[in-house]
Design a protein around this motif. Structure first.
Motif, short mmCIF file in Angstrom:
data_model
loop_
_atom_site.label_atom_id
_atom_site.label_comp_id
_atom_site.label_asym_id
_atom_site.label_seq_id
_atom_site.Cartn_x
_atom_site.Cartn_y
_atom_site.Cartn_z
N LYS A 47 0.87 -1.17 0.00
CA LYS A 47 0.00 0.00 0.00
C LYS A 47 0.91 1.23 0.00
CE LYS A 47 -3.95 -2.23 2.22
NZ LYS A 47 -4.92 -2.20 3.35
N VAL A 48 0.96 1.90 -1.12
CA VAL A 48 1.93 2.97 -1.33
C VAL A 48 1.40 4.33 -0.87
CG1 VAL A 48 3.22 4.21 -3.12
CG2 VAL A 48 2.95 1.72 -3.28
N PHE A 49 0.10 4.55 -1.03
CA PHE A 49 -0.47 5.87 -0.80
C PHE A 49 -1.27 5.89 0.50
CE2 PHE A 49 -0.35 5.16 -5.47
CZ PHE A 49 0.74 5.98 -5.73
N PRO A 50 -1.00 6.84 1.40
CA PRO A 50 -1.66 6.88 2.71
C PRO A 50 -3.18 6.89 2.62
CG PRO A 50 0.16 8.46 2.63
CD PRO A 50 -0.02 7.93 1.23
N GLY A 51 -3.78 5.97 3.38
CA GLY A 51 -5.23 5.92 3.47
C GLY A 51 -5.93 5.37 2.25
N VAL A 52 -5.18 4.77 1.32
CA VAL A 52 -5.76 4.25 0.08
C VAL A 52 -5.56 2.75 0.04
CG1 VAL A 52 -5.74 4.35 -2.43
CG2 VAL A 52 -5.28 6.42 -1.12
N ASP A 53 -6.65 2.00 -0.09
CA ASP A 53 -6.60 0.54 -0.04
C ASP A 53 -6.31 -0.04 -1.43
OD1 ASP A 53 -6.70 -2.05 0.78
OD2 ASP A 53 -8.85 -2.07 1.25
N LEU A 313 1.10 5.04 -10.12
CA LEU A 313 -0.02 5.95 -9.98
C LEU A 313 -1.29 5.19 -9.63
CD1 LEU A 313 1.47 6.77 -13.02
CD2 LEU A 313 0.28 8.87 -12.43
N LEU A 314 -2.20 5.86 -8.94
CA LEU A 314 -3.56 5.37 -8.78
C LEU A 314 -4.48 6.38 -9.43
CD1 LEU A 314 -5.49 3.24 -7.50
CD2 LEU A 314 -5.75 4.85 -5.59
N LEU A 315 -5.31 5.92 -10.36
CA LEU A 315 -6.24 6.79 -11.07
C LEU A 315 -7.65 6.63 -10.53
CD1 LEU A 315 -5.13 6.28 -14.79
CD2 LEU A 315 -4.18 7.83 -13.07
N ALA A 431 -6.04 9.92 -8.65
CA ALA A 431 -6.68 9.93 -7.33
C ALA A 431 -5.81 10.68 -6.33
CB ALA A 431 -6.92 8.50 -6.87
N ARG A 432 -6.40 11.01 -5.21
CA ARG A 432 -5.67 11.68 -4.12
C ARG A 432 -5.73 10.82 -2.88
NH1 ARG A 432 -4.26 17.02 -5.14
NH2 ARG A 432 -5.07 17.82 -7.13
N ASP A 433 -4.66 10.92 -2.07
CA ASP A 433 -4.61 10.13 -0.85
C ASP A 433 -5.38 10.82 0.26
OD1 ASP A 433 -2.99 12.14 0.27
OD2 ASP A 433 -1.13 11.05 -0.09
N LEU A 438 -1.72 14.01 -4.66
CA LEU A 438 -1.87 13.15 -5.82
C LEU A 438 -1.18 11.82 -5.58
CD1 LEU A 438 -1.18 15.74 -8.66
CD2 LEU A 438 -3.39 14.69 -8.14
N CYS A 439 -1.82 10.74 -6.01
CA CYS A 439 -1.27 9.39 -5.81
C CYS A 439 -0.25 9.09 -6.90
CB CYS A 439 -2.39 8.36 -5.80
SG CYS A 439 -3.48 8.46 -4.36
N ILE A 440 0.95 9.64 -6.70
CA ILE A 440 2.07 9.44 -7.62
C ILE A 440 3.30 9.10 -6.80
CG2 ILE A 440 3.54 10.44 -9.42
CD1 ILE A 440 1.37 12.50 -9.96
N GLU A 441 4.00 8.04 -7.19
CA GLU A 441 5.27 7.68 -6.57
C GLU A 441 6.27 7.38 -7.66
OE1 GLU A 441 6.64 4.44 -3.30
OE2 GLU A 441 6.05 3.65 -5.25
N ALA A 442 7.46 7.96 -7.57
CA ALA A 442 8.50 7.72 -8.58
C ALA A 442 9.75 7.16 -7.91
CB ALA A 442 8.84 9.00 -9.32
#
Length: 517
Positions: A47-53, A313-315, A431-433, A438-442
Motif C-alpha cells: 500500500k503505497v499511498f496513505p489511506g488508500v486501499d 499511480l492510482l487513477l 486519485a488523491r490520498d 496526488l497518488c504518484i510515486e517515482a
C-alpha cells in the motif's frame, strides 16, 4: 534456531525462496536471512499511498520467465492471468491520432491496425514471420533454462541458423531495420531489448540482444502474465512453500559477513537481538555479485548501473484517448509511449551525453484491468485503476548530482509524454490520498538501491548473460558457481538470472544437490 544448518541463504527474495523450497524438500536443513521486515525483495505488493486501499506491485509487475515446472514442483498456490491485449501504441501521423493494437491472440483486428498505420500489409507479414521464428527459438531455449548449461554450438544446431546469427551474432538493430520499414513498428519490436538495459540498438557488446532474448523466451511462449493478487502473491506463495517444506525464515536480519572455504562456511548478521553467526555447509547468495564481494571482504569494483524510472499511480478513472480507442482495451496490455525506433535511439544518445531525454520513451502497465483484486471493492466499484509507468533510458548517472530534482523533472517529462496522447488532463484522473496529495510515486535507480538493496538500482543485478555456456569449461555446470564449491549465487546475478523467474534459485539448488553427498 539451530547452531548449524546444511544451507544458509542470504536474501529472502523470490530466488532465495525458490532455492529454500527445493533444498528443504530434499531434506536439507535450510535457513533464509532477509534484511527487510518481510520476504519478497523487489517482488512485493504494498500500500503505497496513505489511506488508500490499493496494493501496488511496486518494483516488478509481470511474470514471464517463471517456469510452470517450478510452480508445479513447489505446489504454489498462484494464478498467473493472461492479458487480453499484448500491446497498444498511440501514434500521431499526418495530423491524426491513431493506435497500433496488437491482440492476444493476434487476429484480424491486429492486421487491420497495422494496415491502418502503415498503409500496407508488409510490416504485419514481417511481424508474423519474425515472431513465428522467435517462437521456435524460444521453444528450443526454454527447456534448457532448468538444465545444466549447454554449449552455444549445441543450441544453434537445434534452431534456424540464420535466425541464430541475427539474434546472437549481430547487433539487434540490424535485424530490426532489415525486417521492418515503419518507425513505430520497429520501436515496438525493439523496446524489449532495452527494458532495464542501457544500450544502443547497435551496441557491439550485444547486451541489447540478450535483453531481447530474455523478454521473449519465458516458458517457450514469451507471454507476460499478471499475477493475481500482485507480485507479492508470487513471493507469499513461495514463502509458504519454503516454510511448509521445513525451511526457517528470519526477517530483519542484515547479513554483515559471509565466509566459505570450499568445505565449511559461516554467515554473520545483525538482528533485533544483536550480532549472531551460524555455521553451515553451504551458502547461497541471493544478492548481487557486488554485494557478495563486500560481504566476503573482497574489493568491490564499479557498481552496476540501473537504467529506468518507475512511476506508480492510482487513477480515479482511466483517461480518454485522443485516438478515440477504448481505454479499457488500450491500457489492458503494454501501452507504449514515444517508443518509436528513432525515439529510442535519440533518448539513448541524450542520456549517454548526460541529459535527461527530452521525449523519454516509456511503457505503461495497468494491473487492475486484468486483476482488480489488488484494489478494495469500493475502489473497484468507483472505477479506480493502477498505472505503472516504466521509463526507458534513465541511467543512474542522470540522478547522481541531485536525485530529488532529477526525479521530479524526469517524472514530469514521462507523465507529459503520456498526457500528450490523452483527450483530457492526466491530473484530472489521478486519485488523491487521505491527505489530499496526488497518488504518484517515482523511483530512480538510487531510490531502488536504497529501498531493496540492488546495487546501482540495476534490476538484473548486472548485465544479462547469454542463457547458455559461452566457455566450454562451463558446459554441464549450472551457472551459479563461484570460486569456492560451497558458495553459490542463486539470485539475478547468476547466469540465466534476471527478472522474476526463480531460475537462479532453482539452478543453485540443483547445483548444490548434485554435489551434496
Amino acid at each position: 534456531m539451530k547452531d548449524f544448518y546444511d544451507v544458509v541463504i542470504v536474501g529472502g527474495g523470490h530466488n532465495g525462496l525458490v532455492a529454500a523450497s527445493y533444498l528443504a524438500q530434499a531434506g536439507l536443513s535450510t535457513l533464509v536471512l532477509e534484511q527487510q521486515r518481510r520476504t519478497g525483495g523487489a517482488a512485493v505488493s504494498q500500500k503505497v499511498f496513505p489511506g488508500v486501499d490499493a496494493r501496488l506491485s511496486r518494483y516488478s509487475y509481470l511474470v514471464s520467465l517463471l517456469p510452470d515446472k517450478i510452480v508445479a514442483d513447489l505446489g504454489l498456490s498462484l494464478e498467473l492471468r493472461s492479458r487480453g491485449v499484448a500491446s497498444y501504441t498511440p501514434v500521431r501521423r499526418s495530423g491524426r491520432d491513431v493506435g497500433l493494437m496488437v491482440e492476444r491472440p493476434e487476429g484480424a483486428a491486429t492486421r487491420a491496425s497495422f494496415e491502418a498505420l502503415t498503409g500496407s500489409d508488409a510490416d504485419y507479414d514481417a511481424w508474423t514471420a519474425f515472431y513465428g521464428a522467435v517462437g521456435s527459438l524460444a521453444a528450443a531455449i526454454a527447456p534448457t533454462l532448468l538444465e545444466p548449461l549447454v554449449s552455444a554450438a549445441e543450441l544453434r544446431s537445434r534452431v534456424d541458423a540464420g535466425l541464430w546469427d541475427e539474434l546472437v551474432e549481430r547487433p539487434f538493430g540490424e535485424a530490426v531495420e532489415r525486417r521492418f520499414a515503419d518507425d513505430t513498428v520497429r520501436g515496438v519490436v525493439a523496446t524489449d531489448s532495452v527494458i532495464g538495459t542501457f544500450a544502443s540498438l547497435h551496441d557491439e557488446s550485444l547486451i541489447q540482444n540478450r535483453c531481447f532474448l530474455y523478454h521473449l523466451i519465458g516458458n517457450g511462449t514469451g507471454e507476460w502474465r499478471v499475477p493475481v493478487g500482485g507480485m507479492g502473491a508470487v513471493t507469499d506463495a513461495l514463502a509458504a512453500a519454503a516454510r511448509q517444506a521445513g525451511a526457517s525464515l528470519i526477517t530483519n536480519a542484515s547479513v554483515t559477513r559471509v565466509e566459505a572455504d570450499g568445505v565449511s562456511a559461516s554467515v554473520t548478521w545483525l538482528g533485533g537481538d544483536g550480532e549472531r553467526s551460524v555455521d553451515c555447509s553451504y551458502v547461497l547468495a541471493n544478492v548481487a555479485p557486488a554485494t557478495l564481494d563486500a560481504l566476503r571482504g573482497r574489493p568491490v569494483g564499479d557498481k552496476p548501473e540501473g537504467s529506468q524510472l518507475k512511476v506508480n499511480l492510482l487513477l480515479s478513472r482511466l483517461p480518454a484517448l485522443k485516438s478515440g480507442d477504448d481505454p479499457r482495451r488500450a491500457f489492458a496490455g503494454t501501452f507504449h509511449i514515444d517508443e518509436d525506433y528513432s525515439q529510442l535511439e535519440s533518448a539513448y544518445q541524450s542520456a549517454l551525453s548526460g541529459e535527461l531525454p527530452a521525449v523519454p520513451p516509456s511503457e505503461v502497465y495497468c494491473h487492475s484491468l486484468t486483476d482488480p483484486s489488488i484494489l478494495s471493492p469500493a475502489l473497484v466499484a468507483s472505477g479506480h485503476h493502477t498505472l505503472t509507468v516504466f521509463g526507458v533510458h534513465f541511467p543512474a548517472r542522470l540522478f547522481a548530482s541531485d536525485n530529488d530534482a532529477a526525479r521530479a523533472e524526469a517524472t514530469r517529462r514521462v507523465l507529459a509524454g503520456l498526457e500528450s496522447y490523452l483527450a483530457e488532463p492526466l491530473e484530472d484522473c489521478i486519485a488523491r490520498d487521505v491527505d489530499g496529495n496526488l497518488c504518484i510515486e517515482a523511483k530512480t535507480p538510487y531510490d531502488i538501491e536504497e529501498s531493496v538493496g540492488m546495487p546501482g538500482g540495476h534490476i538484473f543485478h548486472g548485465d544479462l548473460q547469454w542463457p547458455w555456456a559461452t566457455d566450454d569449461a562451463d558446459v554441464g555446470r549450472w551457472g551459479t558457481e563461484t570460486d569456492v564449491a560451497n558458495l553459490l549465487i542463486c539470485g539475478s546475478g547468476a547466469r540465466r538470472g534476471g527478472a522474476v523467474s526463480g531460475l537462479g534459485g532453482h539452478n543453485a539448488a540443483m547445483s548444490l544437490l548434485s554435489q551434496h553427498p
